[in-house]
Scaffold this motif. Structure first.
Motif, short mmCIF file in Angstrom:
data_model
loop_
_atom_site.label_atom_id
_atom_site.label_comp_id
_atom_site.label_asym_id
_atom_site.label_seq_id
_atom_site.Cartn_x
_atom_site.Cartn_y
_atom_site.Cartn_z
N LEU A 151 -56.66 -9.80 50.60
CA LEU A 151 -57.74 -10.80 50.71
C LEU A 151 -57.10 -12.15 51.04
O LEU A 151 -56.49 -12.77 50.17
CB LEU A 151 -58.51 -10.89 49.40
N LYS A 195 -52.00 -20.99 42.32
CA LYS A 195 -53.36 -21.52 42.53
C LYS A 195 -53.34 -23.04 42.63
O LYS A 195 -54.11 -23.62 43.38
CB LYS A 195 -54.26 -21.16 41.33
N GLN A 229 -63.93 -12.38 57.69
CA GLN A 229 -65.07 -12.36 56.78
C GLN A 229 -66.17 -13.31 57.24
O GLN A 229 -65.97 -14.09 58.18
CB GLN A 229 -64.62 -12.72 55.37
N VAL A 235 -53.94 -12.88 47.86
CA VAL A 235 -52.80 -13.36 48.64
C VAL A 235 -51.82 -14.15 47.78
O VAL A 235 -50.65 -14.28 48.13
CB VAL A 235 -53.30 -14.22 49.83
N THR A 239 -58.25 -24.31 48.19
CA THR A 239 -58.50 -25.75 48.10
C THR A 239 -57.74 -26.41 46.95
O THR A 239 -57.35 -27.56 47.04
CB THR A 239 -60.00 -26.06 47.93
N ARG A 240 -57.50 -25.65 45.87
CA ARG A 240 -56.79 -26.26 44.73
C ARG A 240 -55.35 -26.60 45.12
O ARG A 240 -54.78 -27.58 44.68
CB ARG A 240 -56.78 -25.29 43.54
N GLY A 265 -58.80 -14.61 53.03
CA GLY A 265 -59.81 -15.42 53.71
C GLY A 265 -60.10 -16.73 52.99
O GLY A 265 -60.82 -17.57 53.49
N GLY A 299 -66.71 -16.06 50.04
CA GLY A 299 -66.19 -15.40 48.84
C GLY A 299 -65.51 -14.08 49.18
O GLY A 299 -65.62 -13.60 50.31
N GLN A 325 -59.61 -20.48 51.08
CA GLN A 325 -59.13 -21.74 51.65
C GLN A 325 -58.08 -22.40 50.77
O GLN A 325 -57.48 -23.39 51.18
CB GLN A 325 -60.30 -22.69 51.86
N LYS A 330 -66.53 -27.31 44.91
CA LYS A 330 -65.31 -27.43 45.73
C LYS A 330 -65.25 -28.79 46.41
O LYS A 330 -66.24 -29.52 46.47
CB LYS A 330 -65.29 -26.35 46.82
#
Ligand code: UTP
Length: 408
Positions: free
Chosen positions: A96, A386, A178, A234, A102-103, A98, A204, A100, A335
């Motif tokens: 997986l 993360k 996705q 990932v 963002t963190r 896909g 998602g 972003q 987000k």
């Protein structure tokens, strides 16, 4: 869709601002904007009105796991069964990728992150290296399906090409893209990221199987004889992929799905816990648990809700095919969303400024009749990246990688 039809669709939902710059666009951009509006699922906006975290839960009960000790005892038996299946090509893997991230705040796909210190070692590279260990043991290539999004597909595929698929057999790697969903402000106004571009984000990781099917890859799965899919994230760099022991244990247990879990580090650890909901397997998020659930222990002092998920699941393809059309709950997630301001300048906010809509792979577990909860050692298999610093960061993952003998 014509301009009038677009306006008719948007007006009742108070979203006419999406057409604010229409007159300034060239004909191609106009068509593109109208097509984006045509694709919009405005029913998602009702979720914002309802508020975040409003998905109702049924009756929750604890669920045990096949423990490390039990696995140690039966390791050989499980591994043999798993390797047989892998050798026969019955197990595929799904990466997986896909999201972003963002963190972490990277401007490229997370898998392109260099986790090395004295040498280059990319996240994608380390994951492929983990998978290659199993390929060697099973003496067979394992089909690898990689989910990307519109936002990162080009970069991801180019990166794999550039690095010769990190030694993996190219013919066994299948990319698919996705779907996207609109992003909105806290008051439910859809953001724009350009005068002719609605702000969207990947919808998602829950839609992975329908996206895979939508990309025509189910035919490939049947052609290759894949009966099981191991889905993984990932960003867990110690991830064991297509683990024969896990696969063998799930098959021996006669389950249609399996989930790797780790014993919680403490009652308040912020992880989703595998449990039973109305008698079926389910994952309860930490913020959905009552104080009583968080702290109750069994007679041996072990937390009753003890097993946290690490986004490593094994699903039977036949079951996935059956549930593919069922609706999954949509979560609204806060987000940081880039948007254009009143001067039509692009703003990249430092703090969360709205919601994205996501379905989650963890909700698939509740759609399964049963699920093997399979305990693994956190220090050997769980090093997610993360955050920029602190917990679950590049730093903490590097430390765990070193502990596991990975040269950085
Ligand atoms: P996360 O929930 O950590 O999300 O994804 P993320 O997008 O990577 O990171 P943040 O929350 O924005 O910081 C868990 C896994 O699911 C994948 C991610 O790539 C990661 O492997 N994912 C997430 C998708 O494939 N698609 C999505 O839409 C979201």
């Amino acid at each position: 869709m014509t301009y009038e039809e677009a306006l008719q669709k948007l007006s009742p939902a108070g979203q006419e601002h999406l057409l604010q710059y229409y007159d300034e666009l060239d004909p191609r951009q106009k068509d593109s904007l109208l097509a984006q509006i045509g694709d919009l699922d405005l029913s998602l906006l009702d979720l914002v009105k309802k508020g975040a975290g409003e998905i109702e839960k049924g009756k929750l009960e604890p669920m045990g796991a096949v423990t490390l000790e039990e696995i140690r005892e039966k390791r050989e038996q499980y591994e043999k069964r798993g390797l047989e299946a892998l050798h026969a090509g019955k197990v595929g893997a799904v990466l997986l990728a896909g999201g972003q991230g963002t963190r972490l705040g990277l401007d490229k796909p997370k898998g392109m992150l260099n986790v090395g210190v004295h040498k280059e070692l990319y996240l994608f590279e380390q994951l492929i290296s983990n998978l290659l260990e199993v390929v060697k043991k099973a003496d067979a290539w394992i089909p690898l399906f990689v989910m990307t999004s519109e936002k990162n597909n080009e970069d991801t595929t180019a990166f794999f090409e550039e690095h010769d698929f990190f030694g993996y057999q190219k013919e066994y790697v299948f990319f698919f893209v996705q779907e996207m969903a609109p992003s909105v402000s806290y008051d439910g106004r859809i953001y724009m990221e350009g005068k002719g571009k609605i702000s969207t984000s990947p919808n998602g990781n829950g839609g992975w199987f329908s996206s895979l099917a939508g990309a025509g890859l189910l035919d490939k799965i049947h052609e290759l004889g894949v009966e099981w899919l191991n889905v993984f994230s990932v960003d867990n760099v110690l991830q064991k992929i297509a683990d024969p022991v896990f696969a063998g244990a799930t098959m021996e247990a006669g389950c249609v799905c399996g989930s790797k879990v780790v014993a919680k580090a403490g009652p308040n650890e912020k992880v989703g816990v595998l449990c039973l909901e109305d008698g079926r397997p389910a994952i309860v998020e930490y913020y959905e648990m009552t104080d009583e659930m968080i702290h109750s222990r069994d007679e041996n002092g072990r937390l009753l809700y003890n097993y946290g998920v690490i986004l490593n699941y094994l699903f039977e393809v036949e079951t996935l095919t059956k549930i593919m059309k069922e609706n999954m709950p949509t979560h609204i997630v806060e987000k940081k969303i880039p948007y254009i301001n009143e001067q039509a300048e692009l703003v990249r906010p430092e703090e969360p400024n709205g919601y994205k809509f996501e379905t989650l792979v963890l909700d698939m577990i509740h759609m399964m009749d049963n699920c093997l909860s399979f305990e693994v050692e956190r220090s050997r298999e769980f090093a997610p990246i993360k955050n920029r610093t602190g917990v679950d960061s590049l730093e903490s993952a590097r430390e765990l990688m070193r502990e596991n003998g990975i040269e950085l």
